[in-house]
Structures are given as structure tokens and as C-alpha cells.
Design a protein around this motif. Structure first.
Motif, PDB file in Angstrom:
ATOM      1  N   GLY A 176      44.050  37.267  30.303  1.00 10.36           N
ATOM      2  CA  GLY A 176      42.829  36.998  29.546  1.00 10.36           C
ATOM      3  C   GLY A 176      41.961  35.913  30.146  1.00 10.36           C
ATOM      4  O   GLY A 176      40.937  36.193  30.769  1.00 10.36           O
ATOM      5  N   TRP A 177      42.365  34.668  29.997  1.00  9.31           N
ATOM      6  CA  TRP A 177      41.495  33.560  30.382  1.00  9.31           C
ATOM      7  C   TRP A 177      41.225  33.492  31.873  1.00  9.31           C
ATOM      8  O   TRP A 177      40.129  33.063  32.300  1.00  9.31           O
ATOM      9  N   THR A 178      42.193  33.924  32.696  1.00 11.76           N
ATOM     10  CA  THR A 178      41.961  33.850  34.147  1.00 11.76           C
ATOM     11  C   THR A 178      40.867  34.813  34.594  1.00 11.76           C
ATOM     12  O   THR A 178      40.187  34.551  35.584  1.00 11.76           O
ATOM     13  N   THR A 179      40.696  35.917  33.867  1.00 15.48           N
ATOM     14  CA  THR A 179      39.625  36.857  34.210  1.00 15.48           C
ATOM     15  C   THR A 179      38.270  36.181  34.087  1.00 15.48           C
ATOM     16  O   THR A 179      37.401  36.321  34.957  1.00 15.48           O
ATOM     17  N   TRP A 180      38.090  35.428  32.999  1.00 15.36           N
ATOM     18  CA  TRP A 180      36.825  34.727  32.804  1.00 15.36           C
ATOM     19  C   TRP A 180      36.636  33.625  33.837  1.00 15.36           C
ATOM     20  O   TRP A 180      35.522  33.413  34.340  1.00 15.36           O
ATOM     21  N   VAL A 181      37.713  32.938  34.184  1.00 15.12           N
ATOM     22  CA  VAL A 181      37.600  31.866  35.173  1.00 15.12           C
ATOM     23  C   VAL A 181      37.284  32.430  36.552  1.00 15.12           C
ATOM     24  O   VAL A 181      36.445  31.882  37.286  1.00 15.12           O
ATOM     25  N   LEU A 182      37.934  33.534  36.921  1.00 18.65           N
ATOM     26  CA  LEU A 182      37.633  34.170  38.208  1.00 18.65           C
ATOM     27  C   LEU A 182      36.183  34.641  38.259  1.00 18.65           C
ATOM     28  O   LEU A 182      35.511  34.516  39.291  1.00 18.65           O
TER      29      LEU A 182
END
Length: 207
Positions: A176-182
Motif C-alpha cells: 500500500g504505502w510504498t506504492t504512493w511513495v514510489l
């Protein structure tokens, strides 16, 4: 724009005694450059294989922030050896630029084996990182200085991936959150490419 790269001068001052000792022992800038590249490839392949085939402990990913720091130190050292100890060569310039791109690509793409990491965004990030370094080099080709403008330079990306590996090592879920950070880092890389191109052209215009 703000970037970890702005700390390079202070970091170089800390590493200068080590650099001087290496120069006294006959270690060349090119040897340090190649060692950093080989070390990055070995770590990336090793962690990828360990994750896929050996189901190793997540704690092994703590090697990533350790290596990212060592590699940043080696990148500074090879530059100081070249500049301050008369070791600059055309081959060294090629090795430096190619080594960085190869090392970054290997270290970034190995994260594709981790659960929850968006592989397409990771690949896009790797491609944009290569493009940002290419723009930095093209600046020299058109008569400007090598551009290192941020906000997502080589050091900034190293800090992010080192932190990502640390969080995974200590059991933080990446879904979840890593997708937004990437996605955010990809946007910052686009801005970095724009900033480097604009700064190079502005430098030529003011010359």
C-alpha cells in the motif's frame, strides 16, 4: 532544491584522512570506483536470490543501509583521489558515470522481490534515475558543468532505499504505502530532470 548531495562537502572533509592514506598506499580512484560497482552488484544479486530461493530472514536487508553508506563514502573517496591526487583520467570519468548507473539499477531493482513493492513503478523509477544522471552528463557535453541538482539526486535515492530496507528488516509491511511513495519519488525524479536541464541551459546563457 534541497538535496542530501548538499552535505557532500562536509562528508568529504571527514573522509579526507582515509583518502590520503589510500593514496599513500597506491590505491587508485578507478579501483575504488570498480569496487563500489562490483560490491553493489554482488549485494543486489545475493539479496535477490536469498529472498526468492532461500526465504532468508528479513534482517539480512539491514545490509542495504550499511552498504548504501559505504558506497556513498567510496563515491566521495574516488572523486577526491581523482581531484586531489592527480588520478583523473578519461577512463575514470567513464567508469564513474557508468558505475553509478549500473550500481543504482542493480540496487533498486532488487527490491522487486519484496512483497508489497510495486514492480512497474520501481522499474519506472530506475529508468527515470538513469535519465536524470544522463541529463547531468549531457550538461557537460553542451558546455555546462556536471549537474547534480535535486530534489531526487543519487544520495537522496540511496537514503530512501536504505530506509525502505530497514523498515522491511524490522517487519514493517510494505503493501500500500510504498506504492504512493514510489509514485512520489517518480514525480520528484521528473522534477530533478527538469531542474538539471534548466540549470544547465541557464548556466550557458549566463556564461
Amino acid at each position: 532544491m534541497p538535496s542530501v548531495y548538499q552535505l557532500k562537502s562536509a562528508f568529504s572533509d571527514l573522509l579526507r584522512p582515509v583518502t590520503n592514506r589510500l593514496a599513500a598506499k597506491g590505491v587508485s580512484a578507478n579501483q575504488v570506483t570498480v569496487a563500489a560497482m562490483v560490491g553493489s552488484i554482488v549485494l543486489a544479486v545475493g539479496l535477490y536470490l536469498a529472498q526468492i530461493f532461500l526465504q532468508s530472514s528479513p534482517l539480512i536487508w539491514l545490509l542495504v543501509p550499511v552498504w548504501m553508506f559505504i558506497r556513498m563514502a567510496m563515491n566521495n573517496i574516488d572523486g577526491m583521489l581523482a581531484r586531489e591526487h592527480n588520478m583523473a583520467t578519461p577512463l575514470g570519468a567513464i567508469l564513474n558515470e557508468m558505475g553509478d548507473v549500473i550500481s543504482d539499477s542493480a540496487l533498486f531493482l532488487m527490491f522487486a522481490c519484496l512483497p508489497g513493492v510495486n514492480s512497474p513503478l520501481l522499474v519506472l523509477l530506475t529508468l527515470l534515475a538513469i535519465m536524470s544522471e544522463m541529463i547531468g552528463v549531457v550538461a557537460v557535453q553542451i558546455g555546462a558543468s556536471r549537474r547534480y541538482d535535486g530534489p531526487s539526486g543519487k544520495s537522496d535515492r540511496a537514503v530512501f532505499f536504505g530506509l525502505l530496507a530497514t523498515l522491511y528488516a524490522f517487519g514493517v509491511p510494505l503493501e500500500g504505502w510504498t506504492t504512493w511513495v514510489l509514485a512520489l519519488i517518480n514525480l520528484l525524479l521528473l522534477l530533478t530532470i527538469f531542474n538539471r536541464a534548466r540549470a544547465a541551459l541557464a548556466e550557458l546563457k549566463s556564461a
